[in-house]
Write an enzyme that holds these catalytic residues in place. Structure first.
Site, PDB file in Angstrom:
ATOM      1  N   PRO A  35     -14.912 -25.206  12.942  1.00  0.00           N
ATOM      2  CG  PRO A  35     -12.599 -24.904  12.802  1.00  0.00           C
ATOM      3  CD  PRO A  35     -13.642 -25.864  13.274  1.00  0.00           C
ATOM      4  CD  GLU A  73      -4.470 -31.090  12.303  1.00  0.00           C
ATOM      5  OE1 GLU A  73      -4.997 -30.330  11.481  1.00  0.00           O
ATOM      6  OE2 GLU A  73      -3.673 -30.710  13.170  1.00  0.00           O
ATOM      7  NE  ARG A 133     -29.551 -16.428  27.828  1.00  0.00           N
ATOM      8  CZ  ARG A 133     -29.808 -15.833  28.972  1.00  0.00           C
ATOM      9  NH1 ARG A 133     -29.398 -16.384  30.091  1.00  0.00           N
ATOM     10  NH2 ARG A 133     -30.464 -14.692  29.001  1.00  0.00           N
ATOM     11  CG  ASP A 163     -30.885 -11.706  27.044  1.00  0.00           C
ATOM     12  OD1 ASP A 163     -30.609 -10.907  27.956  1.00  0.00           O
ATOM     13  OD2 ASP A 163     -30.941 -12.945  27.200  1.00  0.00           O
TER      14      ASP A 163
HETATM   15  N1  SAM Z   1      -8.132 -28.649  11.336  1.00  0.00           N
HETATM   16  C1  SAM Z   1      -9.431 -28.142  11.613  1.00  0.00           C
HETATM   17  C2  SAM Z   1      -9.778 -27.051  10.603  1.00  0.00           C
HETATM   18  O1  SAM Z   1      -8.884 -26.370  10.151  1.00  0.00           O
HETATM   19  O2  SAM Z   1     -10.955 -26.865  10.299  1.00  0.00           O
HETATM   20  C3  SAM Z   1      -9.499 -27.587  13.037  1.00  0.00           C
HETATM   21  C4  SAM Z   1      -9.416 -28.651  14.065  1.00  0.00           C
HETATM   22  S1  SAM Z   1      -9.579 -28.025  15.707  1.00  0.00           S
HETATM   23  C5  SAM Z   1      -7.935 -28.021  16.272  1.00  0.00           C
HETATM   24  C6  SAM Z   1     -10.275 -29.398  16.579  1.00  0.00           C
HETATM   25  C7  SAM Z   1     -11.772 -29.351  16.767  1.00  0.00           C
HETATM   26  O3  SAM Z   1     -12.130 -28.281  17.601  1.00  0.00           O
HETATM   27  C8  SAM Z   1     -12.593 -29.140  15.533  1.00  0.00           C
HETATM   28  O4  SAM Z   1     -12.751 -30.336  14.795  1.00  0.00           O
HETATM   29  C9  SAM Z   1     -13.905 -28.647  16.112  1.00  0.00           C
HETATM   30  O5  SAM Z   1     -14.687 -29.713  16.593  1.00  0.00           O
HETATM   31  C10 SAM Z   1     -13.442 -27.837  17.301  1.00  0.00           C
HETATM   32  N2  SAM Z   1     -13.405 -26.410  17.002  1.00  0.00           N
HETATM   33  C11 SAM Z   1     -12.309 -25.628  16.938  1.00  0.00           C
HETATM   34  N3  SAM Z   1     -12.620 -24.371  16.662  1.00  0.00           N
HETATM   35  C12 SAM Z   1     -13.947 -24.313  16.543  1.00  0.00           C
HETATM   36  C13 SAM Z   1     -14.876 -23.270  16.256  1.00  0.00           C
HETATM   37  N4  SAM Z   1     -14.486 -22.030  16.008  1.00  0.00           N
HETATM   38  N5  SAM Z   1     -16.188 -23.576  16.223  1.00  0.00           N
HETATM   39  C14 SAM Z   1     -16.620 -24.844  16.440  1.00  0.00           C
HETATM   40  N6  SAM Z   1     -15.784 -25.872  16.715  1.00  0.00           N
HETATM   41  C15 SAM Z   1     -14.471 -25.618  16.770  1.00  0.00           C
END
Ligand code: SAM
Length: 224
Positions: A88, A115, A153, A168
């Site tokens: 994220p 995490e 795509r 698109d």
């Molecule tokens: N503790 C992390 C942080 O605050 O950045 C978030 C961990 S999340 C619970 C677990 C995993 O889900 C992340 O390491 C990532 O690989 C994936 N993930 C969660 N949300 C995401 C998003 N919006 N975009 C891309 N990957 C995401």
């Protein structure tokens, strides 16, 4: 294009590859997607992929070594691989990034859980950090499949009618306008007469105006 996805839940990835254009693209040899179990790259009896974070804090963090080994394994025989970390905290995915990625020959997508992953993975093997939006999911598998689908795509030949990809939303810096199919009248709502006229020039002009109108109403930022 070859895409390697590294995860502790390869079955999540595999099941989304068994439908629609991703399945067809693989059958036609346009794209190959391989899911790898991160546990296969551990070196202990219990196949441990996560540990508590140094310094304390909640939850578990994914260890660096299995990801390093997995990337090394996936890179074998490949040149210029891009290594994407789903997080994220990454650059938010959009059409332009998908176009860039669609020109690559090989993508390796890392999908942490818990995490997240030890910072050294970011520092040493990752070329792009990619987010699918400002919210947090429990793992990188669904975000990875969003990337795979959106990028696939754009690979020529994957979607049967290239016109449909070109028209698109976002492909032309705007949103697609409203579209209609049978029946001509539904719940008292009529299909716009121009679409039934058979006049292709008028239809094209109408679609263009509608696309612009919708973009102005919903996403004026795209026109700037
Ligand atoms: N503790 C992390 C942080 O605050 O950045 C978030 C961990 S999340 C619970 C677990 C995993 O889900 C992340 O390491 C990532 O690989 C994936 N993930 C969660 N949300 C995401 C998003 N919006 N975009 C891309 N990957 C995401």
């Amino acid at each position: 294009m070859l895409i390697d996805v590294v995860t502790i839940f390869p079955e999540t990835v595999e099941c989304s590859l068994r439908t629609g254009i991703l399945e067809r693209g693989q059958e036609d040899g346009i794209i190959q997607v391989r899911a790898h179990d991160l546990r296969d790259f551990t070196d202990d009896r219990h196949k441990v992929t996560d540990e508590p974070p140094y310094g304390g804090g909640p939850g578990m963090l994914m260890k660096p070594e299995p990801f390093f080994r997995a990337v090394h394994h996936c890179r074998r025989g490949q040149h210029n691989s891009r290594v994407l970390l789903m997080t994220p905290q990454g650059r938010q995915l959009n059409h332009k990034i998908c176009e860039e990625l669609a020109r690559e020959e090989h993508l390796i997508i890392l999908c942490p859980r818990y995490e997240g992953v030890d910072e050294r993975v970011r520092q040493w093997v990752v070329t792009n950090e990619v987010s699918i939006g400002d919210y947090v999911l429990s793992g990188g598998e669904f975000p990875a499949m969003v990337v795979v689908d959106a990028v696939a795509r754009l690979i020529p030949g994957l979607v049967g009618e290239p016109e449909s990809v070109r028209g698109d939303s976002f492909a032309q810096a705007g949103l697609e306008g409203p579209q209609y199919t049978r029946p001509r009248e539904f719940q008292g709502l009529e299909v716009p007469a121009v679409l039934l006229s058979g006049n292709h020039q008028m239809i094209a002009r109408h679609n263009c105006e509608q696309s612009r109108l919708r973009t102005v109403q919903r996403r004026p930022d795209l026109l700037r």
